[in-house]
Structure formats: structure tokens, C-alpha cells
Design a protein around this motif. Structure first.
Motif, short mmCIF file in Angstrom:
data_model
loop_
_atom_site.label_atom_id
_atom_site.label_comp_id
_atom_site.label_asym_id
_atom_site.label_seq_id
_atom_site.Cartn_x
_atom_site.Cartn_y
_atom_site.Cartn_z
N ILE A 10 0.84 -1.20 0.00
CA ILE A 10 0.00 0.00 0.00
C ILE A 10 0.87 1.25 0.00
O ILE A 10 0.62 2.19 -0.76
CB ILE A 10 -0.96 0.00 1.20
N SER A 11 1.89 1.26 0.84
CA SER A 11 2.78 2.42 0.91
C SER A 11 3.44 2.69 -0.44
O SER A 11 3.49 3.84 -0.90
CB SER A 11 3.85 2.21 1.98
N LYS A 12 3.89 1.64 -1.09
CA LYS A 12 4.51 1.81 -2.41
C LYS A 12 3.49 2.27 -3.45
O LYS A 12 3.81 3.09 -4.31
CB LYS A 12 5.15 0.49 -2.85
N THR A 13 2.28 1.78 -3.37
CA THR A 13 1.23 2.18 -4.31
C THR A 13 0.90 3.67 -4.14
O THR A 13 0.74 4.39 -5.13
CB THR A 13 -0.04 1.33 -4.11
N THR A 121 -10.15 6.10 -4.61
CA THR A 121 -10.14 4.64 -4.50
C THR A 121 -9.02 4.11 -5.39
O THR A 121 -8.93 4.45 -6.56
CB THR A 121 -11.48 4.04 -4.97
N LEU A 122 -8.18 3.29 -4.80
CA LEU A 122 -7.11 2.64 -5.55
C LEU A 122 -7.32 1.14 -5.47
O LEU A 122 -7.73 0.61 -4.43
CB LEU A 122 -5.73 2.98 -4.98
N LEU A 136 -8.75 0.07 -1.93
CA LEU A 136 -8.34 0.98 -0.87
C LEU A 136 -9.08 2.30 -1.02
O LEU A 136 -9.16 2.83 -2.12
CB LEU A 136 -6.83 1.23 -0.95
N ARG A 137 -9.56 2.82 0.07
CA ARG A 137 -10.23 4.13 0.06
C ARG A 137 -9.33 5.14 0.76
O ARG A 137 -8.92 4.93 1.90
CB ARG A 137 -11.58 4.04 0.76
N LEU A 169 -9.45 0.15 3.59
CA LEU A 169 -9.63 -0.97 4.42
C LEU A 169 -8.57 -1.96 4.00
O LEU A 169 -8.59 -2.42 2.88
CB LEU A 169 -11.03 -1.51 4.22
N THR A 170 -7.68 -2.21 4.86
CA THR A 170 -6.60 -3.14 4.61
C THR A 170 -6.88 -4.40 5.39
O THR A 170 -7.26 -4.33 6.55
CB THR A 170 -5.28 -2.52 5.10
#
Length: 180
Positions: A10-13, A121-122, A136-137, A169-170
């Protein structure tokens, strides 16, 4: 569903999403010249290095209160086995520009806000389970100046221009299962 590596993914995205929004803008490239200028370290450490122009720092992780009491799931291939539900998390990031100029900081902050606003949103495709994805929101957190100042105080640094984002939401899969 995801493994424990989801937080790093997620951090990289998020970093890649910011860079894609910066890379074709000549006015911003003088302040954030490369993808490596967007770092995942705390802003106090980032400000010490002139090559680090934007910090996207994961500063807080919370369990999602709405999914805390999920029921266990039956494993499809084994009727007598249940899998514990995944751990649902909300991730909080502090986005801090440090371009060594007020104008640069304001431009980088403004563009970052625009990028995340335009991409609320990803979709994060799983690298471990092809064909699965996590949605992800992204939303800006409503933190007042006192709360932000507390973060900076914990870093033992004076306050810097920054904004907080929450990623919902992870999910991290549980490895616990139980025979029933």
C-alpha cells in the motif's frame, strides 16, 4: 485477502500514485525531480536529506472498528475447518513536503491533495494471489492543529506543513484455523 506484506504494498502504491501525478509536470519536477524523492520515512528524517522532497510516513495503524467482530469463514475444500477472519486495518499517513522553499512546499502539497482527491479509490492487485485485488479508500483525516502538533512533538521537531490521510480498508489474513 492479503498477507502481512500488504502494508508495504500500500505504501509503495501511494508513493507511485503521487509520482505518476508529478512526473509530467515541469513546474513540480524542479521540486520533486524523481520517484526516489518521495520517501516512506518520517518527515524529520526526510528533511535532513536534500534529495528527499516529500515524506509519506505511516504514523498510525488502527484496527477497523466496524469489522472487528466478523465471523470465522468455512474453508471451501474442507467442511470441518474454519478460518479466522482477516485483521481489518485503517492506516494513517502523514504527507509532508520538504522542498527547501515555501513556494515549492505549497505547490507539492497542492498537487498531492489534488492527486489523492482525484483518486479516492485505488485498486491494489495482489502480488501473491493473482486475480485478487484489494480496494483501498483514501480520505483526508480531519486532524486539528493540536493533534498535528502532537505528532511533530513526538518527533521532537518544530511543526511543518503537513496533512494526514487515512487508508481504509486493509486486510491481513489470519493464519489461525480450527476444526469444528
Amino acid at each position: 485477502m492479503s498477507s502481512y506484506k500488504i502494508i508495504l504494498e500500500i505504501s509503495k502504491t501511494l508513493r507511485d500514485t503521487l509520482w505518476i501525478g508529478f512526473r509530467d509536470d515541469d513546474a513540480l519536477k524542479q521540486h520533486v525531480p524523481a520517484a526516489e524523492s518521495i520517501v516512506l520515512v518520517n518527515p524529520a528524517d526526510a528533511a535532513r536529506d536534500n534529495n528527499r522532497r516529500l515524506s509519506l510516513w505511516l504514523y498510525q495503524v488502527q484496527e477497523n472498528e466496524f469489522l472487528r467482530n466478523q465471523s470465522p469463514l468455512r474453508v471451501p475444500s474442507q467442511d470441518d475447518l474454519i478460518q479466522f477472519p482477516p485483521l481489518a486495518l485503517n492506516l494513517f499517513y502523514l504527507l509532508t513536503p520538504s522542498t527547501n522553499s515555501v513556494e515549492g512546499d505549497l505547490m507539492v502539497l497542492g498537487r498531492s491533495l489534488q492527486i489523492f482527491y482525484d483518486n479516492p479509490t485505488l485498486v491494489l492487485k495482489s502480488s501473491e494471489e493473482p486475480g485478487t485485488a484489494e480496494e483501498l479508500r483514501i480520505s483526508m483525516c480531519q486532524r486539528d492543529l493540536r493533534e498535528l502538533a502532537e505528532v511533530w512533538e513526538a518527533l521532537q521537531q518544530p511543526y511543518h506543513l503537513s496533512v494526514c490521510y487515512e487508508i481504509r480498508l486493509t486486510r491481513i489474513d489470519s493464519q489461525r484455523s480450527e476444526r469444528v
